[in-house]
Design an enzyme around this catalytic site. Sequence first.
Site, PDB file in Angstrom:
ATOM      1  N   GLY A   1       1.171   4.389   4.689  1.00 33.46           N
ATOM      2  CA  GLY A   1       2.047   3.492   3.934  1.00 33.46           C
ATOM      3  C   GLY A   1       2.325   2.194   4.650  1.00 33.46           C
ATOM      4  O   GLY A   1       2.730   2.206   5.796  1.00 33.46           O
ATOM      5  N   SER A   2       2.117   1.055   3.986  1.00 36.42           N
ATOM      6  CA  SER A   2       2.211  -0.201   4.713  1.00 36.42           C
ATOM      7  C   SER A   2       2.147  -1.396   3.776  1.00 36.42           C
ATOM      8  O   SER A   2       2.295  -1.278   2.566  1.00 36.42           O
ATOM      9  CB  SER A   2       1.074  -0.288   5.733  1.00 36.42           C
ATOM     10  OG  SER A   2      -0.162   0.029   5.113  1.00 36.42           O
ATOM     11  N   ARG A   3       1.847  -2.557   4.377  1.00 39.18           N
ATOM     12  CA  ARG A   3       1.784  -3.809   3.631  1.00 39.18           C
ATOM     13  C   ARG A   3       0.804  -4.746   4.322  1.00 39.18           C
ATOM     14  O   ARG A   3       0.659  -4.729   5.545  1.00 39.18           O
ATOM     15  CB  ARG A   3       3.184  -4.424   3.604  1.00 39.18           C
ATOM     16  CG  ARG A   3       3.264  -5.892   3.236  1.00 39.18           C
ATOM     17  CD  ARG A   3       4.715  -6.314   3.233  1.00 39.18           C
ATOM     18  NE  ARG A   3       4.876  -7.751   3.105  1.00 39.18           N
ATOM     19  CZ  ARG A   3       6.033  -8.360   2.932  1.00 39.18           C
ATOM     20  NH1 ARG A   3       7.144  -7.639   2.878  1.00 39.18           N
ATOM     21  NH2 ARG A   3       6.114  -9.670   2.828  1.00 39.18           N
TER      22      ARG A   3
ATOM     23  N   LEU B   1       0.848  -1.185   0.000  1.00 37.64           N
ATOM     24  CA  LEU B   1       0.000   0.000   0.000  1.00 37.64           C
ATOM     25  C   LEU B   1       0.888   1.241   0.000  1.00 37.64           C
ATOM     26  O   LEU B   1       1.665   1.452   0.941  1.00 37.64           O
ATOM     27  CB  LEU B   1      -0.904   0.037   1.230  1.00 37.64           C
ATOM     28  CG  LEU B   1      -1.988  -1.033   1.380  1.00 37.64           C
ATOM     29  CD1 LEU B   1      -1.409  -2.393   1.769  1.00 37.64           C
ATOM     30  CD2 LEU B   1      -2.990  -0.595   2.445  1.00 37.64           C
TER      31      LEU B   1
ATOM     32  N   ILE C   1       0.966  -5.040   8.336  1.00 39.50           N
ATOM     33  CA  ILE C   1       2.391  -4.820   8.611  1.00 39.50           C
ATOM     34  C   ILE C   1       2.734  -3.346   8.412  1.00 39.50           C
ATOM     35  O   ILE C   1       2.485  -2.781   7.347  1.00 39.50           O
ATOM     36  CB  ILE C   1       3.265  -5.691   7.685  1.00 39.50           C
ATOM     37  CG1 ILE C   1       2.914  -7.181   7.857  1.00 39.50           C
ATOM     38  CG2 ILE C   1       4.741  -5.448   7.963  1.00 39.50           C
ATOM     39  CD1 ILE C   1       3.585  -8.085   6.856  1.00 39.50           C
TER      40      ILE C   1
END
Length: 225
Positions: free
Chosen positions: A189-191, A102, A159
């Site tokens: 911002g991430s995953r 993301l 995450i």
Amino acid sequence: MNLPVAREGLPFILVFLAAAVLAAIWARSGGWGARTALPAGLLMLTLFVVYFFRDPERRIPADPDVVVSPADGTVMSVREVAGEAAGTGFTGGTATRVTIFLSIFNVHVQRAPLGGRVDGYDYRPGRYLPAWRDEASSENEQASLALATAEGPVVVRQIAGLVARRIVTYPREGDSLERGERIGLIRFGSRVDLFLPPEWAVTVGAGDRVRGGETPVAHINRTGE
């Protein structure tokens, strides 16, 4: 009725908006001029924060055998991993991991990929490596939500990335979820890693763009063939 923005974003929006208003009052008292840049800049930041925390409605696919994406973003990889890495429900054997990145421009609200009961919730503090690095899956701050579905275990792992510093997960163990229901968000911002039974047919690949609660990412194999 759901707000057009995630509720976690409201404090940020109000702070930036208040700062923009105060800056506008200050600029006006001095006759505008060069002072105009400050309120204009703060207003732009306010609009970006609203954009970041947007929470649009999604059309959930009618097919009950479809697993929907838990997040908006770009598929980084689809790979087989050890069951222990996936967590609750995957002890022994393997699981298929679908990794979604993301960016700060994606919707950051996550959704349930399938309906089921929350079988476990686990939060782990950790590092803030860039989310696109593979080791982020094991070393970064994360929260895992294990779902017990009628067809098998599913795990959604939020995450944190390089910029993200806050993971929010709504449901807890014992809660029931509907497919596409909002389950949380990650700020800035991430995953998201999605773990599925290895016999289910994944329908996306690296580079594909997906939308949470809407894009099919896998199809349940009910026959095991």
